[in-house]
Every structure is written in structure tokens, then in C-alpha cells.
Design a protein around this motif. Structure first.
Motif, PDB file in Angstrom:
ATOM      1  N   SER A 491       0.889  -1.041  -0.024  1.00 24.11           N
ATOM      2  CA  SER A 491      -0.066  -0.135  -0.048  1.00 24.11           C
ATOM      3  C   SER A 491       0.845   1.466  -0.068  1.00 24.11           C
ATOM      4  CB  SER A 491      -1.148   0.114   1.324  1.00 24.11           C
ATOM      5  OG  SER A 491      -1.639   1.123   1.180  1.00 24.11           O
ATOM      6  N   ASP A 493       1.998   4.813  -3.037  1.00 32.93           N
ATOM      7  CA  ASP A 493       1.863   5.327  -4.155  1.00 32.93           C
ATOM      8  C   ASP A 493       3.272   6.209  -4.615  1.00 32.93           C
ATOM      9  OD1 ASP A 493       1.592   7.900  -2.759  1.00 32.93           O
ATOM     10  OD2 ASP A 493      -0.550   8.057  -3.428  1.00 32.93           O
ATOM     11  N   ILE A 498       0.611   4.584   2.091  1.00 32.61           N
ATOM     12  CA  ILE A 498      -0.637   4.834   2.838  1.00 32.61           C
ATOM     13  C   ILE A 498      -1.096   3.589   3.563  1.00 32.61           C
ATOM     14  CG2 ILE A 498      -2.945   4.803   1.816  1.00 32.61           C
ATOM     15  CD1 ILE A 498      -1.675   5.213  -1.062  1.00 32.61           C
ATOM     16  N   LYS A 578      -7.953  12.794   2.488  1.00 33.18           N
ATOM     17  CA  LYS A 578      -7.767  11.556   2.627  1.00 33.18           C
ATOM     18  C   LYS A 578      -6.629  10.939   1.954  1.00 33.18           C
ATOM     19  CE  LYS A 578     -12.575   9.955   3.354  1.00 33.18           C
ATOM     20  NZ  LYS A 578     -13.924   9.584   2.648  1.00 33.18           N
ATOM     21  N   ARG A 579      -5.552  10.219   2.636  1.00 33.49           N
ATOM     22  CA  ARG A 579      -4.359  10.081   2.146  1.00 33.49           C
ATOM     23  C   ARG A 579      -4.567   8.919   1.061  1.00 33.49           C
ATOM     24  NH1 ARG A 579      -0.886   9.084  -0.768  1.00 33.49           N
ATOM     25  NH2 ARG A 579       1.257   8.545  -0.400  1.00 33.49           N
ATOM     26  N   ALA A 580      -5.522   8.015   1.205  1.00 36.95           N
ATOM     27  CA  ALA A 580      -5.615   6.794   0.397  1.00 36.95           C
ATOM     28  C   ALA A 580      -5.866   7.194  -1.211  1.00 36.95           C
ATOM     29  CB  ALA A 580      -6.619   5.723   0.901  1.00 36.95           C
ATOM     30  N   ASN A 581      -7.144   7.962  -1.099  1.00 34.15           N
ATOM     31  CA  ASN A 581      -7.362   8.389  -2.586  1.00 34.15           C
ATOM     32  C   ASN A 581      -7.280  10.132  -2.923  1.00 34.15           C
ATOM     33  OD1 ASN A 581      -9.247   9.506  -0.872  1.00 34.15           O
ATOM     34  ND2 ASN A 581     -10.935   8.112  -1.658  1.00 34.15           N
ATOM     35  N   ARG A 582      -6.540  10.642  -2.021  1.00 32.13           N
ATOM     36  CA  ARG A 582      -6.420  12.075  -2.016  1.00 32.13           C
ATOM     37  C   ARG A 582      -7.777  13.120  -2.104  1.00 32.13           C
ATOM     38  NH1 ARG A 582      -1.062  12.600  -3.895  1.00 32.13           N
ATOM     39  NH2 ARG A 582      -0.170  10.941  -4.239  1.00 32.13           N
ATOM     40  N   GLU A 583      -8.789  12.333  -1.721  1.00 32.80           N
ATOM     41  CA  GLU A 583     -10.290  13.057  -2.021  1.00 32.80           C
ATOM     42  C   GLU A 583      -9.935  14.105  -0.681  1.00 32.80           C
ATOM     43  OE1 GLU A 583     -13.517  10.292  -1.986  1.00 32.80           O
ATOM     44  OE2 GLU A 583     -14.034  11.345  -0.427  1.00 32.80           O
TER      45      GLU A 583
END
Ligand code: ATP
Ligand code: MG
Length: 606
Positions: A491, A493, A498, A578-583
Motif C-alpha cells: 500500500s 503510491d 498509505i 484522505k491519504r488513500a485516494n487524495r479526496e
């Protein structure tokens, strides 16, 4: 925690010492620091990750009724001599750090704890009424790995959870083994990992059934073979399969042919225009047992197949008694130098036949003490049905064709599966399924040990009928530090780690873009305090760095949620990312605490 007060040093460049993404990222983000070969310091961020994983492990093991303890890391050699593993671990595999204390006593630094726990069980368990029992510990283990690498993946000092269970019988062992299987599944799920449980080899630990929990990742050192239907998955060391069908031989008459320059299967097939499935390949190995006896081993296997050396090792351990040994110290393909020690004349390498004469082995009284006078001949099942096959002639530059077992050559008495299963093979449970391959990182390993250690160390109990019986045992390991790095390997990027929420060192980070702006500082301080008070583990980036540097660091370190007290403060809002999807979204300041609490609760319960 305030970043301004933390030992927080990140690197822009990839460190030269690291090869795989997770290792690079953990170094760059300041989670770990190399101290020496295979030795890493767990810095404060990493220690939090490790403690979170340990806590998940504890909760799930405690739920099965297992009890935590802590055993000694220094282990007296006597215990390992009782189990018969001292030589294997200090000499053969050489994986145990051994030292001599000031009283001239030998001790080892624990690579694993079967001996210690069995000695304790021997002293303390008397009756079936005390069983079953499952004890575990979370502790630093020491292993002098041949090739320490990839950071925490293969260290020489690492954290393991190891558990040992004791039972009256196999049925009780199987029950606990199943409970542990389920606990491991929950642990890995909670840590947010994609994994597969696979059939495994039991290795030097011994025993019967065992399974490994593999985290699937390209950087994995293990190969897993599995079928699409989900019914079969095994470590390649253990995997079995149906080989492809052999092509019928094109030779009908036994004869010896001149085949110059055909020492490999490929060149031979080319020269004779035959299929590798018509060839009996003869592979020579040299095995040394713990009593100093060396045995020359000749394996017959079909030309298109390879020997699985783990299966071969296991067979050689089964044969140990016949040579007066207990453990196998070394298994090699003898090179020219090694051959000189025992060969009476140069071997016809590349042209060896299944009938290679025992007279190649020196039999004078000097050598015969340490070399078995005859080849140990082993056949893989793939050669048994072959007819009119091609094989060596024991003369360099010549092969024979049209050969048959029972006529020109004698089939070895020991026929045993020594074949390496490979991708594309048909599955045993359903030949319409073919084996697929994947790379895996072994995170956990569960074993049904049986009575190997209890018999060797005389650890017994009295059953309901008053009979004295050896304790039936299981053992179960999880590489806690390896797990932490595997989570990163699965996990990340281009900007960094992440972390899954459950094992992230902190759940949120509040970033002050410009610490010279009083309103930014005030809003951030307030949020930082409120979040921590609400149980959200939060960092505050209050360093006097440019905003860009802070954002980059937050991404690199992989904290799941980032709160930025920037321009929108005028509207009473902050940015939440949100770190995971940069939302990213603008959120009213009052909503931050309840929203993050909710996101975290959702992430932890999924
Ligand atoms: P491997 O095959 O990777 O060498 P192993 O089979 O020797 O591992 P076990 O004795 O089953 O390992 O140990 C239990 C767990 O400890 C492993 O599943 C793995 O997660 C972890 N582990 C083993 N060796 C190391 C190491 N050198 N560094 C980090 N973790 C390790
Ligand atoms: Mg293992």
C-alpha cells in the motif's frame, strides 16, 4: 505529538541501501534506521506501528484462550541438544547465534522457542486436566540469516509472535490449529492485508501439517502456486501437481549413440530430435549428515522436470537413520573440488546413467569411514512409466536410447516425489485446473508439531486412564516486524506510504501551512487538542517549514487523514484530505472531530 518536538527526519532521495519500495519508503519517512547488516532501529513512528500490530495480535489470540508470557532469549545449549537441533541450527543452517559464557557454557540467542517451552511444559504439566494449553509471546528473535535483506523483511533481529500449544491428542491439536488459522485470518484482515493461506513445508522444525500465511506482493521471496477455483494453494517448496503427459518414445531399439556436446537436456533434445519427456535425467547430489557421514545421491527424474531440493532434503532426513545420522548438515551438487575427495576417476558429467557404478566411490579404509560406499539411488515417479527412454551411457559424448527399466537399468527401490511443481501444471484435485503462480511474503506459519519435541525431551502427561503419554504439540508464528513492512509493500503510491488506518502510527495530522499566521496556529492548536481528546491519535505539523514541504512529508509518512488550517479559515472551514485516494474537501471546523471519528470507526470495523 508535535513534529517540532519529534525526532522527525525525512529523506528526499531513495537511500542506496534499499531495493524494494517498502524498504525505501520506511527509511525515507524516518520509520527505521539501519544499524548494521540485518539490524534496524525502530524509530518512534515505527514503534507505534509495531505496538498496534502487536495489540491486534494480542486481542485475537486472547480471544482464542491463548495466554501471553515472555520466555528467555538466551537459551542453554543442553535443551537444544536434547531435541537434537543444536548442530542443525548452529552448524548446518548456522542460523543460531551461539556463544560461550564466562563459565564456559554454550548458549544460543533464541531463533525460536520450541525447546524452552517444551522444557517448561515437561516440568509443569502433569495431568490431562491441565490441557489443552496455548502460550504465546511477542519478542525479539535472532537469526544469523545468510542473506539479510529488504529491511525488516529479512532481518537478523526481528519481532515475532510465537505460540505453542499442548494437547492430549491429535484431535485437540487440530481444534486449536483451526482456531489459530481463524485468528490469523482475522489478524491479517484487521491489519488491512491481502493474503492467502497456503500448504507449506515443515522444514527443520518438523511435524506434519503446516500452513503459511502469505501476503501477496511482487517483492515476495516465496513462490505460491494456486488454482483459480480457490481449492488449492501451496508454497512451491511443498506443491504437488500432475506433470504433463510424456510423449511416446520414438526409439524402439536399445542402442548407444554418439551424441557429442549434449551435456544438457536442451542440447540433447536438439541433437536427437526428441522430447525432454522421453529422457531420464540423472542428477548427482552430495549430502552430509550430522555424524560426518557423506552420502552421494543419484536422483532419476524426467528430463523436462526439475528436482525440488526441499522435497529431496526431507527424503534425506527420512533416510538419515540408515547412515547413523539424525540431521542433514549440507546438501550440495558436488563441484570438481568436492568430487576429488571421493571419486576414483572423473565422472561422466552430463552423460551419467541411472546405472552409474558404485565403483566411482573410493572404498579404501580412509575414506570409507566418512563416505557411504554406495550411491543412494532415488527415482521420481515421473520416470517409472517411461519406456524406450533416452539416458546417459556413463561415457562422455554418448547417450543410450530405447532403454527400459528391468532390462538395461534397474529402477531404484525408493520411488518418491522429488519433483518441483511449476506454473501451468495440472492440479491433482481437478486436472482441468492449471497451477497459477504468485509471489508471496511469508507473514505467518502454523504447524502441527505432534510429539517430535515432547518425545525427544520426555515431556509427558498422565491421561484419564492413568497412562503416561507424550504431549501433543502445535506451534504458530507471526513475523510482527515483517508484517509491518509488508503492509507498506502492499500500500503505497508515488508520493509515499498509505498506511491502513488500523496500523498507522497516527490517524490524523493537522498541518499549519504558515506558522507566522496567528489564526492558522490557533485553529490548528485547537483542533489538535480536540482531536486527541476525542481519541483520534493526531500529529501537529508546527514546524517552521514551507507548506509544500509539510504536505510532501505528510504524504510520505502516510497518515490516513490530513487537516490543513489554510485559506478557508475565513469561512470557518479547513481542508480535510484522505491519504488513500487524495479526496479533499472543505469542512466546517466543528465537523472535523465527529467526521474523523466516524471515518476511523468505519475503517476499523470494515
Ligand atoms: P523464512 O522462510 O522467510 O526464512 P521461516 O519459515 O524460517 O521464514 P518461521 O520459523 O516460520 O520462519 O518464523 C515465523 C515467522 O517469523 C515467519 O512466518 C516470518 O513472518 C517471520 N520471520 C522469519 N524469519 C524472519 C526474518 N529473518 N526477519 C523477519 N521476519 C522473519
Ligand atoms: Mg516458515
Amino acid at each position: 505529538m508535535r513534529l517540532s518536538q519529534m525526532l522527525f527526519v525525512t529523506l528526499r532521495e531513495d537511500p542506496a541501501e534499499a531495493e524494494i519500495p517498502s524498504h525505501k519508503l520506511l527509511l525515507r519517512a524516518g520509520y527505521i534506521r539501519r544499524v548494521g547488516s540485518g539490524l534496524y532501529a525502530y524509530l518512534p513512528l515505527m514503534w507505534r506501528v509495531l505496538q498496534k500490530i502487536s495489540q491486534i495480535v494480542r486481542e485475537e489470540l486472547n480471544a482464542t484462550g491463548a495466554q501471553e508470557c515472555l520466555l528467555t532469549q538466551l537459551q542453554p545449549s543442553e535443551l537444544w541438544k536434547e531435541s537434537g537441533r543444536w548442530d542443525t541450527y548452529t552448524k548446518a543452517e548456522g542460523i543460531m547465534f551461539a556463544l560461550t559464557d564466562r563459565q564456559n557454557r554454550e548458549v544460543g540467542l533464541g531463533p525460536t522457542h520450541e525447546e524452552v517451552i517444551t522444557a517448561i511444559a515437561r516440568d509443569m504439566i502433569r495431568s490431562y486436566r491441565q490441557l489443552p494449553l496455548n502460550l504465546y509471546q511477542i519478542q525479539t528473535k535472532f537469526r544469523d540469516e545468510i542473506r539479510p535483506r529488504f529491511g525488516l523483511m529479512r532481518g537478523r533481529e526481528f519481532i515475532m509472535k510465537d505460540a505453542y500449544s499442548f494437547h492430549v491428542d491429535e484431535a485437540s491439536l487440530k481444534q486449536t490449529y483451526q482456531d489459530m488459522h481463524e485468528a490469523y485470518t482475522r489478524i491479517l484482515k484487521r491489519c488491512g492485508l491481502a493474503f492467502r493461506a497456503v500448504d507449506a513445508d515443515s522444514g527443520a522444525i518438523g511435524g506434519s501439517g503446516s500452513q503459511e500465511f502469505m501476503v501477496l506482493a511482487a517483492a515476495g521471496e516465496d513462490e505460491v502456486l494456486y488454482t483459480e477455483d480457490g481449492k488449492y494453494a501451496a508454497n512451491v517448496e511443498k506443491a504437488t501437481s500432475l506433470p504433463t503427459d510424456a510423449e511416446p518414445s520414438t526409439f524402439t531399439k536399445y542402442e548407444k549413440l554418439s551424441t557429442p556436446g549434449t551435456a544438457t537436456i536442451a542440447t540433447l533434445c536438439d541433437f536427437l530430435k526428441c522430447s525432454a519427456t522421453q529422457i531420464v535425467k540423472n542428477v548427482l547430489y552430495q549430502a552430509t549428515y550430522d555424524n560426518g557421514m557423506t552420502v552421494l545421491v543419484l536422483v532419476n527424474i524426467r528430463g523436462d522436470q526439475d528436482v525440488n531440493e526441499v522435497k529431496l532434503q526431507n527424503e534425506l532426513v527420512r533416510q538419515a537413520g540408515q547412515y547413523g545420522g539424525k540431521a542433514l548438515l549440507a546438501l550440495t551438487v558436488p563441484d570438481a573440488e568436492a568430487q576429488q575427495k571421493w571419486a576414483t576417476k572423473p565422472l561422466p558429467l552430463g552423460y551419467i546413467s541411472p546405472g552409474l557404478s558404485d565403483s566411482y566411490i573410493q572404498s579404501d579404509s580412509q575414506t570409507s569411514k566418512s563416505f557411504a560406499p554406495k550411491f543412494l539411488r532415488l527415482a521420481d515417479p515421473t520416470v517409472v512409466e517411461l519406456q524406450n527412454f533416452v539416458t546417459g551411457s556413463d561415457e562422455s559424448g554418448y547417450h543410450v536410447v530405447g532403454a527400459n527399466w528391468g532390462k538395461e537399468f534397474e529402477l531404484p527401490k525408493i520411488v518418491v516425489d522429488l519433483r518441483k511443481a511449476t506454473v501451468g501444471d495440472r492440479a491433482l484435485h481437478d486436472p482441468s485446473q492449471t497451477l497459477q503462480t504468485a509471489r508471496g511474503i511469508e507473514i505467518g506459519h502454523i504447524f502441527q508439531l505432534g510429539t517430535k519435541y515432547s518425545k525427544a525431551m520426555n515431556a509427558t502427561f498422565t491421561n484419564e486412564q492413568g497412562e503416561e503419554l507424550p504431549l501433543v504439540m502445535g506451534c504458530y508464528g507471526i513475523g510482527v516486524s515483517r508484517l509491518a513492512q509488508s503492509a507498506v509493500e502492499q500500500s503505497y503510491d508515488k508520493d509515499g506510504i498509505i498506511f491502513p488506518v488500523a496500523i498507522a502510527p497516527y490517524q490524523a495530522i493537522v498541518v499549519i501551512p504558515d506558522i507566522s499566521k496567528a489564526d492558522q496556529v490557533a485553529a490548528a492548536e485547537k483542533l489538535y487538542t480536540e482531536l486527541n481528546q476525542a481519541g483520534v491519535e493526531t500529529l501537529l505539523d508546527d514546524r517552521s517549514e514551507r507548506a509544500g514541504v509539510k504536505f510532501k512529508d505528510a504524504e510520505l509518512v502516510g497518515i490516513p487523514f490530513r487537516v490543513v488550517t489554510g485559506r478557508s479559515l475565513q469561512q470557518g472551514k479547513v481542508e480535510v484530505v484522505k491519504r488513500a485516494n487524495r479526496e479533499s474537501q472543505e469542512m466546517a471546523i466543528e465537523s472535523v472531530v465527529p467526521t474523523l471519528k466516524q471515518w476511523i470507526a468505519e475503517a476499523l470495523s470494515s
